[in-house]
Design a protein around this motif. Structure first.
Motif, PDB file in Angstrom:
ATOM      1  N   GLU A 203       0.828  -1.209   0.000  1.00 59.08           N
ATOM      2  CA  GLU A 203       0.000   0.000   0.000  1.00 59.08           C
ATOM      3  C   GLU A 203       0.855   1.249   0.000  1.00 59.08           C
ATOM      4  N   ASP A 204       2.009   1.162   0.607  1.00 61.08           N
ATOM      5  CA  ASP A 204       2.985   2.250   0.566  1.00 61.08           C
ATOM      6  C   ASP A 204       3.765   2.129  -0.739  1.00 61.08           C
ATOM      7  N   PRO A 205       3.579   3.031  -1.701  1.00 60.04           N
ATOM      8  CA  PRO A 205       4.199   2.865  -3.019  1.00 60.04           C
ATOM      9  C   PRO A 205       5.724   2.917  -2.993  1.00 60.04           C
ATOM     10  N   SER A 206       6.295   3.387  -1.894  1.00 61.10           N
ATOM     11  CA  SER A 206       7.751   3.447  -1.804  1.00 61.10           C
ATOM     12  C   SER A 206       8.352   2.109  -1.381  1.00 61.10           C
ATOM     13  N   ARG A 207       7.503   1.115  -1.087  1.00 59.94           N
ATOM     14  CA  ARG A 207       7.996  -0.159  -0.576  1.00 59.94           C
ATOM     15  C   ARG A 207       7.455  -1.301  -1.420  1.00 59.94           C
TER      16      ARG A 207
ATOM     17  N   ARG B  37       0.270  -6.900  -1.634  1.00 59.94           N
ATOM     18  CA  ARG B  37       0.539  -7.586  -0.371  1.00 59.94           C
ATOM     19  C   ARG B  37      -0.726  -8.187   0.237  1.00 59.94           C
ATOM     20  N   ALA B  38      -1.841  -7.479   0.207  1.00 55.87           N
ATOM     21  CA  ALA B  38      -3.069  -7.984   0.824  1.00 55.87           C
ATOM     22  C   ALA B  38      -3.549  -9.253   0.118  1.00 55.87           C
TER      23      ALA B  38
END
Length: 235
Positions: free
Chosen positions: A21-25, A75-76
């Motif tokens: 959800e965090d686009p940086s990761r 990820r989900a």
């Protein structure tokens, strides 16, 4: 010729990239910390490895698409896939410490979805075991798995002198560099891509391990390659 090396990989390693959800990761393969219960987070490396293999098979073979029941590799969704796989590879009190538990669980998960998979398994005895396969046998087996375009599950019970590896742990091999005196592998471990010296591990581990990959078949017939070892199964 002496000194020559061969580099191998699954055809599409980028398919194991998992977005967050965090686009940086982002992640490379699943991480057992994504499981929903404390025990599965502690002991879930085996089903996580199986989840990586099953997702890759689904994403690279249209006939095997039922092995991954979600639209994307966020990820989900991947965590839900891991929960789907887990009941078939549920770790016991010692984790998933026998390769038969791993291969049988993968085959059962696939069979429930109408797919027959054939497991290919190489048991790896500890360093002091009589009749232990030579290290080139590991390289041959990994080569066979990767050239069949299947990630290879790797179990070790003691990391030996390979400091990048956790003991009593499953990881997913996606690439290898093979040579006369070299057996380096690229793996997915806890959502990260890392390199391991598998030759060093094999030369220094006092305990057993195993390798496993899977191919599609119309009449599944499990094959256990013990490498002429006396202790192919767990004590």
């Amino acid at each position: 010729m002496r000194g020559l090396t061969m580099e191998l990989s699954i055809s599409h390693p980028a398919l194991l990239a998992i977005s967050d959800e965090d686009p940086s990761r982002s992640f490379f393969g699943g991480a057992q910390e994504w499981y929903s219960t404390e025990w599965s987070r502690r002991a879930g490396c085996g089903p996580t490895c199986a989840s990586n293999i099953l997702a890759y098979l689904a994403l690279t073979r249209p006939a095997l698409l039922p092995l991954y029941g979600y639209e994307g590799m966020g990820r989900a969704d991947f965590a839900r896939h891991m929960e789907d796989v887990y009941p078939h590879l549920t770790p016991g009190s010692a984790g998933l410490n026998r390769v038969e538990l791993f291969s049988d669980g993968v085959v059962a998960y696939a069979g429930e979805r109408g797919i027959l998979l054939e497991p290919h398994v190489l048991a790896l005895p500890g360093r002091m075991t009589w009749g232990r396969p030579v290290v080139s046998r590991l390289a041959e087996f990994i080569k066979a798995g990767l050239t069949s375009d299947c990630p290879v599950g790797f179990l070790n019970l003691h990391r030996g002198k390979e400091k990048n590896l956790q003991s009593w742990h499953w990881v997913t091999i996606v690439g290898a560099e093979l040579g006369e005196d070299k057996l380096m592998v690229t793996v997915s471990d806890e959502g990260r891509q890392i390199e391991l010296d598998l030759r060093l591990w094999y030369q220094t581990t006092p305990m057993r391990g195993a390798l496993a990959y899977f191919t599609e078949t119309s009449a599944a017939a499990p094959q256990l390659d013990t490498g002429n070892a006396k202790d192919a199964k767990a004590p």
